[in-house]
Design a protein around this motif. Structure first.
Motif, PDB file in Angstrom:
ATOM      1  N   GLY A 183    -101.770 -23.496  22.922  1.00 30.32           N
ATOM      2  CA  GLY A 183    -100.640 -23.125  23.757  1.00 30.32           C
ATOM      3  C   GLY A 183     -99.342 -23.825  23.425  1.00 30.32           C
ATOM      4  N   GLN A 184     -99.334 -24.656  22.369  1.00 32.30           N
ATOM      5  CA  GLN A 184     -98.122 -25.382  21.992  1.00 32.30           C
ATOM      6  C   GLN A 184     -97.610 -24.903  20.640  1.00 32.30           C
ATOM      7  OE1 GLN A 184     -97.815 -29.704  23.058  1.00 32.30           O
ATOM      8  NE2 GLN A 184    -100.045 -29.576  23.076  1.00 32.30           N
ATOM      9  N   ARG A 185     -96.303 -24.756  20.555  1.00 31.96           N
ATOM     10  CA  ARG A 185     -95.678 -24.383  19.283  1.00 31.96           C
ATOM     11  C   ARG A 185     -95.419 -25.636  18.465  1.00 31.96           C
ATOM     12  NH1 ARG A 185     -90.603 -21.283  19.237  1.00 31.96           N
ATOM     13  NH2 ARG A 185     -89.935 -22.758  20.816  1.00 31.96           N
ATOM     14  N   MET A 186     -95.950 -25.676  17.253  1.00 34.87           N
ATOM     15  CA  MET A 186     -95.834 -26.830  16.382  1.00 34.87           C
ATOM     16  C   MET A 186     -95.186 -26.410  15.067  1.00 34.87           C
ATOM     17  SD  MET A 186     -97.290 -29.014  18.381  1.00 34.87           S
ATOM     18  CE  MET A 186     -97.334 -30.447  17.283  1.00 34.87           C
ATOM     19  N   ILE A 187     -94.568 -27.373  14.386  1.00 29.08           N
ATOM     20  CA  ILE A 187     -93.991 -27.125  13.067  1.00 29.08           C
ATOM     21  C   ILE A 187     -94.543 -28.160  12.091  1.00 29.08           C
ATOM     22  CG2 ILE A 187     -91.893 -27.021  11.674  1.00 29.08           C
ATOM     23  CD1 ILE A 187     -90.370 -26.141  14.120  1.00 29.08           C
ATOM     24  N   ASP A 188     -95.197 -27.668  11.038  1.00 28.51           N
ATOM     25  CA  ASP A 188     -95.761 -28.514   9.990  1.00 28.51           C
ATOM     26  C   ASP A 188     -94.698 -28.754   8.923  1.00 28.51           C
ATOM     27  OD1 ASP A 188     -97.279 -29.767   8.039  1.00 28.51           O
ATOM     28  OD2 ASP A 188     -98.236 -27.907   7.355  1.00 28.51           O
ATOM     29  N   LEU A 189     -94.373 -30.027   8.695  1.00 29.68           N
ATOM     30  CA  LEU A 189     -93.375 -30.413   7.698  1.00 29.68           C
ATOM     31  C   LEU A 189     -93.986 -31.213   6.557  1.00 29.68           C
ATOM     32  CD1 LEU A 189     -90.594 -31.643  10.177  1.00 29.68           C
ATOM     33  CD2 LEU A 189     -90.732 -29.403   9.074  1.00 29.68           C
ATOM     34  N   LEU A 206     -95.210 -33.700  11.433  1.00 27.83           N
ATOM     35  CA  LEU A 206     -95.641 -32.692  12.389  1.00 27.83           C
ATOM     36  C   LEU A 206     -94.852 -32.887  13.675  1.00 27.83           C
ATOM     37  CD1 LEU A 206     -97.679 -30.379  13.016  1.00 27.83           C
ATOM     38  CD2 LEU A 206     -99.189 -32.137  13.974  1.00 27.83           C
ATOM     39  N   ILE A 207     -94.212 -31.825  14.145  1.00 28.35           N
ATOM     40  CA  ILE A 207     -93.365 -31.948  15.324  1.00 28.35           C
ATOM     41  C   ILE A 207     -93.614 -30.778  16.267  1.00 28.35           C
ATOM     42  CG2 ILE A 207     -91.539 -33.172  14.068  1.00 28.35           C
ATOM     43  CD1 ILE A 207     -89.955 -30.525  14.023  1.00 28.35           C
ATOM     44  N   HIS A 208     -93.277 -30.989  17.539  1.00 33.79           N
ATOM     45  CA  HIS A 208     -93.224 -29.875  18.473  1.00 33.79           C
ATOM     46  C   HIS A 208     -91.999 -29.036  18.133  1.00 33.79           C
ATOM     47  CE1 HIS A 208     -96.433 -31.081  21.245  1.00 33.79           C
ATOM     48  NE2 HIS A 208     -96.057 -32.322  21.005  1.00 33.79           N
TER      49      HIS A 208
END
Length: 236
Positions: A183-189, A206-208
């Protein structure tokens, strides 16, 4: 050509490239950016911007596609030359690539030359954006290579020709994959995951998604700190 003596290179606004599946909220990330924005929409998915009074939208239509390169260059240059916008956004570069390739396809007998022209056009576009003095945000769809992709590298990649992707994103400071988990949007960097990713601005991997853009307190010298109000990524 410009020469900057003693490493005195002027600070340029940052460039962000985020890719992911449809419905993960790539376009809505634009709302985090400060200043007036110009959104170029290549897939007509601009409804999420309705009611946002700090965002102007240019929607490219079917009749524009045969001359899409010229229209994009003209509109981007128009934004650059004006003072109204501080942010340029390109929504769905995957679609833009397909339209450009359709125009270039079969222009040369050797198909490799067609792709070289595609790569060169996107590299020139990225250079134009890099030198624009504007913050830049671009999105793309993703492809899933499945378990086969794990053994040979990352499973996920931007839905673009690999060399065209490299030519375009070489100018970008941040490349990340947005996804939804629990249920959380994450961004893989994290490039070590093997997916298309990089972060030149700090060491976060890794960030929200709602933490992509924030103000940061930056140490200007040993005795002074000043709160910056530019579009930069912050440490957790």
């Amino acid at each position: 050509m410009k020469v900057y003596l003693n490493g005195k290179i002027p600070k340029m606004p940052n460039m962000y490239f985020i890719y992911g599946d449809g419905g993960t909220g790539k376009t809505t990330l634009l709302n985090q950016f400060q200043g007036h924005k110009m959104l170029f929409s290549f897939d007509r998915s601009s409804n999420v911007m309705i009611g946002h009074h700090d965002t102007d939208v240019t929607v490219f239509e079917k009749g524009d596609m045969p001359k899409i390169q010229a229209y994009v260059e003209y509109m981007v240059n128009k934004v650059i030359s004006g003072d109204r916008h501080q942010v340029i956004a390109l929504d769905n570069v995957s679609a833009l690539q397909n339209y450009v390739l359709e125009n270039i396809d079969n222009a040369a007998k050797d198909n490799r030359q067609n792709y070289q022209k595609l790569q060169l056009w996107f590299r020139n576009l990225a250079t134009l954006l890099r030198e624009s003095g504007k913050t830049v945000y671009a999105t793309a769809h993703q492809i899933d290579n499945g378990t086969a992709g794990i053994t040979g590298g990352g499973r996920y990649a931007a839905d673009m020709n690999e060399k065209t992707f490299n030519a375009f994103t070489s100018m970008f400071d941040v490349v990340g994959r947005i996804y939804v988990k629990d249920g959380q949007r994450m961004i893989d960097l994290d490039p070590e995951q093997g997916n298309h990713a990089k972060n030149r601005l700090d060491d976060r991997k890794l960030i929200h998604a709602d933490e992509l853009i924030k103000s940061q307190v930056t140490k200007l010298n040993s005795n002074e700190k000043k709160e910056q109000t530019e579009n930069v990524i912050v440490h957790n």
